[in-house]
Design a protein around this motif. Structure first.
Motif, PDB file in Angstrom:
ATOM      1  N   TYR A   1       1.093  -1.365   0.159  1.00  0.00           N
ATOM      2  CA  TYR A   1       0.125  -0.078   0.024  1.00  0.00           C
ATOM      3  C   TYR A   1       0.876   1.138   0.091  1.00  0.00           C
ATOM      4  CZ  TYR A   1      -3.472   3.368   1.510  1.00  0.00           C
ATOM      5  OH  TYR A   1      -4.158   4.619   1.683  1.00  0.00           O
ATOM      6  N   PHE A   2       0.785   1.986  -0.918  1.00  0.00           N
ATOM      7  CA  PHE A   2       1.729   2.997  -1.124  1.00  0.00           C
ATOM      8  C   PHE A   2       1.285   4.567  -0.948  1.00  0.00           C
ATOM      9  CE2 PHE A   2       3.330  -0.572  -3.345  1.00  0.00           C
ATOM     10  CZ  PHE A   2       4.857  -0.335  -2.931  1.00  0.00           C
ATOM     11  N   TRP A   3       2.038   5.334  -0.483  1.00  0.00           N
ATOM     12  CA  TRP A   3       1.517   6.714   0.021  1.00  0.00           C
ATOM     13  C   TRP A   3       2.048   7.640  -1.191  1.00  0.00           C
ATOM     14  CZ3 TRP A   3       4.959   5.990   4.946  1.00  0.00           C
ATOM     15  CH2 TRP A   3       4.497   5.026   5.634  1.00  0.00           C
ATOM     16  N   ASP A   4       1.159   8.934  -0.813  1.00  0.00           N
ATOM     17  CA  ASP A   4       1.648   9.905  -1.779  1.00  0.00           C
ATOM     18  C   ASP A   4       2.648  10.867  -1.243  1.00  0.00           C
ATOM     19  OD1 ASP A   4       0.687  11.755  -0.243  1.00  0.00           O
ATOM     20  OD2 ASP A   4      -1.292  11.681  -0.990  1.00  0.00           O
ATOM     21  N   ILE A   5       3.467  11.471  -1.956  1.00  0.00           N
ATOM     22  CA  ILE A   5       4.571  12.445  -1.634  1.00  0.00           C
ATOM     23  C   ILE A   5       4.373  13.181  -0.481  1.00  0.00           C
ATOM     24  CG2 ILE A   5       4.160  14.052  -3.403  1.00  0.00           C
ATOM     25  CD1 ILE A   5       7.488  12.771  -2.102  1.00  0.00           C
ATOM     26  N   ASP A   6       3.171  13.925  -0.585  1.00  0.00           N
ATOM     27  CA  ASP A   6       2.932  14.775   0.731  1.00  0.00           C
ATOM     28  C   ASP A   6       2.770  14.025   2.093  1.00  0.00           C
ATOM     29  OD1 ASP A   6       2.483  17.008  -0.970  1.00  0.00           O
ATOM     30  OD2 ASP A   6       0.441  17.033  -1.297  1.00  0.00           O
ATOM     31  N   GLU A   7       2.201  12.849   2.076  1.00  0.00           N
ATOM     32  CA  GLU A   7       2.347  12.269   3.300  1.00  0.00           C
ATOM     33  C   GLU A   7       3.749  11.609   3.613  1.00  0.00           C
ATOM     34  OE1 GLU A   7       0.085   8.310   5.155  1.00  0.00           O
ATOM     35  OE2 GLU A   7      -0.177   8.753   3.007  1.00  0.00           O
ATOM     36  N   ILE A   8       4.406  11.284   2.695  1.00  0.00           N
ATOM     37  CA  ILE A   8       5.786  10.908   3.043  1.00  0.00           C
ATOM     38  C   ILE A   8       6.524  12.047   3.513  1.00  0.00           C
ATOM     39  CG2 ILE A   8       8.025  10.100   1.771  1.00  0.00           C
ATOM     40  CD1 ILE A   8       6.155   8.552  -0.114  1.00  0.00           C
ATOM     41  N   ASN A   9       6.453  13.291   2.924  1.00  0.00           N
ATOM     42  CA  ASN A   9       7.337  14.419   3.468  1.00  0.00           C
ATOM     43  C   ASN A   9       6.887  14.841   4.794  1.00  0.00           C
ATOM     44  OD1 ASN A   9       9.057  14.517   1.108  1.00  0.00           O
ATOM     45  ND2 ASN A   9       7.716  15.899   0.164  1.00  0.00           N
ATOM     46  N   GLN A  10       5.475  14.794   4.948  1.00  0.00           N
ATOM     47  CA  GLN A  10       4.919  15.134   6.397  1.00  0.00           C
ATOM     48  C   GLN A  10       5.662  14.185   7.348  1.00  0.00           C
ATOM     49  OE1 GLN A  10       2.460  13.381   8.199  1.00  0.00           O
ATOM     50  NE2 GLN A  10       2.921  14.899   9.828  1.00  0.00           N
ATOM     51  N   LYS A  11       5.471  12.932   7.135  1.00  0.00           N
ATOM     52  CA  LYS A  11       5.734  12.051   8.102  1.00  0.00           C
ATOM     53  C   LYS A  11       7.307  12.146   8.694  1.00  0.00           C
ATOM     54  CE  LYS A  11       2.336   8.367   6.866  1.00  0.00           C
ATOM     55  NZ  LYS A  11       1.658   8.296   8.225  1.00  0.00           N
ATOM     56  N   MET A  12       8.239  12.250   7.433  1.00  0.00           N
ATOM     57  CA  MET A  12       9.402  12.532   7.502  1.00  0.00           C
ATOM     58  C   MET A  12       9.879  13.709   8.380  1.00  0.00           C
ATOM     59  SD  MET A  12      12.855  12.729   4.975  1.00  0.00           S
ATOM     60  CE  MET A  12      12.133  14.303   4.378  1.00  0.00           C
TER      61      MET A  12
END
Length: 280
Positions: free
Chosen positions: A224-235
């Motif tokens: 299940y893959f995330w969008d770039i905004d979710e990745i950057n926010q989590k990081m």
């Protein structure tokens, strides 16, 4: 395996080599095992945001560190050693934050511009010519003088052992954010601390790549893959919280950021051992 050793790209490796490793291991298993490596191309189970993640993390941590020493990123003068994936991404993102990139170097040479260097233009020139040497929008400077360049923020993003006891006294920066692994030798650390230069250690400053590698593994396991905004926010959330933990320990114990990071890490391992006991 996805529950054992999980390689990721580093110096002289890239997405394609990660795909080769995944494919080789998958052939031995008889089915595709995307979680066996990270840093893969997106088309074979990689994650969005991995390529520039380390440089993005450097930028986030630089922003947090600058705020602690009363340094505004708007107009802050930055020099970046190394213009690979980490150095380029950090340079571009710091420029977007309002920093002025006054000097950059690669393995062949260094360039300097008082008015600032355009990261994208320098990248295009470097890719076309295999080096930044000869870039017409900045002046050439000897690599031996690079680390002496007056600046607010120094980002060593090349290789290890660049700042040593021999040149630490010549560093002319308020803040060092380590994009490379081990760019500062143990002998140089106390010299920098005595001179009042804040050093954000590699284990914290360049952790963005490892964090997003973890995200990639999680996505591969779940399919299940995330969008770039979710990745950057989590990081960003992880790095900001980690920076604040290390900075607080540094202030409470009156020690440098590197020692504070190690103190926290050892303390967490010790607590885990106390909690679960030793078996057998």
């Amino acid at each position: 395996g996805p529950d054992r050793d999980i390689p990721a790209p580093d110096v002289n490796t890239d997405e394609r080599i990660m795909a080769w490793i995944m494919d080789t291991m998958s052939m031995h298993r008889g089915f595709t095992v995307p979680g066996i490596v990270t840093g893969k191309p997106f088309s074979v189970g990689g994650t969005l945001g991995r390529t520039g993640a380390t440089g993005r993390g450097v930028t986030i941590v630089a922003r947090e560190a600058a705020s602690k020493i009363g340094l505004s990123l708007t107009g802050a003068r930055v020099i970046v050693q190394g213009y690979g994936k980490v150095g380029y991404a950090a340079t571009r993102l710091l420029a977007e934050q309002g920093c002025v990139i006054v000097a950059v170097c690669d393995a062949a040479g260094a360039v300097y511009s008082e008015k600032g260097i355009d990261p994208e233009a320098l990248k295009r020139f470097s890719e076309s010519n295999g080096t930044m040497v000869g870039y017409g929008e900045a002046d050439a400077m000897p690599r031996s003088d690079f680390l002496k360049t007056p600046c607010d923020i120094l980002v060593p993003a090349a290789i290890e052992s660049q700042i040593t006891k021999h040149n630490a006294g010549d560093i002319n920066a308020r803040l060092i954010v380590e994009g490379a692994n081990g760019p500062t030798t143990p002998e140089a650390d106390p010299i920098l601390r005595e001179r009042g230069i804040m050093v954000v250690p590699d284990i914290l400053a360049n952790a963005g790549g490892v964090v997003v590698s973890y995200f990639e593994w999680v996505q591969d396991i779940q399919q299940y893959f995330w969008d770039i905004d979710e990745i950057n926010q989590k990081m960003e959330s992880i790095l900001v919280n980690s920076f604040n933990d290390v900075y607080k320990r540094s202030q409470d114990q009156k020690i440098g950021m590197r020692d504070a990071a190690m103190d926290l890490a050892v303390g967490r391992v010790a607590e885990a051992i106390r909690s679960r006991g030793l078996y057998p």
